[in-house]
Design an enzyme around this catalytic site. Sequence first.
Site, mmCIF file in Angstrom:
data_model
loop_
_atom_site.group_PDB
_atom_site.id
_atom_site.type_symbol
_atom_site.label_atom_id
_atom_site.label_comp_id
_atom_site.label_asym_id
_atom_site.label_seq_id
_atom_site.Cartn_x
_atom_site.Cartn_y
_atom_site.Cartn_z
ATOM 1 C CB THR A 123 40.180 29.897 37.814
ATOM 2 O OG1 THR A 123 38.654 29.738 37.438
ATOM 3 C CG2 THR A 123 41.223 30.668 36.941
ATOM 4 C CB CYS A 263 35.479 35.280 37.742
ATOM 5 S SG CYS A 263 34.879 33.983 38.598
#
Length: 428
Positions: A123, A263
Amino acid sequence: MYKKLIDKKAKLAVVGLGYVGLPIALAFARKVKVIGFDINEKRVAMMKKGIDPSDELTKKDFEGCDISFTASIKDLAEANFFIIAVPTPIDEHNLPDLKPLLGASRSVGAALKKGDYVVYESTVYPGCTEEDCIPVLEACSKLKFKKDFKVGYSPERINPGDKEHTITKILKVVSGCDEESLDVISKVYEIIVEPGVHRASSIKVAEAAKIIENTQRDVNIALMNELSIIFSRIGINTFDVLDAAGTKWNFLKFFPGLVGGHCIGVDPYYLTYKAESLGYHARVINSGRYVNDSMGFYVAKNLVKKISAAGKNISKSKVLVMGATFKEDVSDTRNSKVADIVKELKSYGVTVHVVDPHADSDDLNHEYGFGLNKMGKGYDGVIVAVNHKEYLHLDEKYFKKLLSSKGVLVDVKGIYRRRFKDLAYWSL
């Protein structure tokens, strides 16, 4: 490339074998030849024995896989299709830490040959792959991007502890640097992803899609956390309010809680960093991050107030914290907001004991400076911070044995709501 992989005339390498990389590597290894690379030799040694260091997969998941695990960069030269799935954390200033990603890019760059493919799964903020990673690949390989090698981006969607939404069961977003690479990368992922792929229009679009998935959840949970602070002052239970509001067909069912992990608690900072670099201060996202980052301290302070209100000397009090991982039923303690609860309680002089059926005491000590304890009795407060399956069916009698007279039970996720009658009880 697709045909070479299918015919096992080319190898696919997965760089980074954490909770994201290992499931991907094993899924591909049932169809093609795979090299599983990680810089941690201890982890590699475990995987060679069929053990998942992240404790997510079983020995059976390793069976029937055409994979060789290695910590030697030289072995990467045998591969032609590379998937990079290393962590992208933030530093102490909440800024992106690209060291693992750029380090992996250097390792892959040194192994790149003409005609090879590189796909990033980590990410990142929109633009990172093309602006930060590809120049490293070019510099280390002495090859020319697009002319000699192709690059794509396909964001990971693995949810730790989730046995239903696994790599092979969820739609995969893919992107490429041109039409040819998009087609090849899509076909390669379709080897293992049963629902197929969504072909994003560009690498930046795919990067942005991933980062807003978690940013959206973060902002919505922040709203629930702020509402829980307001409702606590009003004297009503947040979960009761959400039960009532949730009867409307279009009400979004988010819940208050501690937002940690690697996350939701991290990704929004990558987006706000990119926004700042473009001269825009992201007000809503930053406000949500502030609220969520403060919830551990908020829980601890509320317990301190309640212990003091019971007439007890807070500096001589003892509190049990149940659960230390960043979410339920996983062993991962990275960026766990339970650490904020422990830190805040200790700042008041409280003696804190921590227990967790899944966490590793050494990992906690290394990361936060405290380990796990044996469970005792006579606690002035008990905080059930993580709703592990082992905690879900505990009854009032169980907690009464743990608590001292006028002791307080804090149920962060509201899992015991309406079940207890005699205990002093509080939840978000």
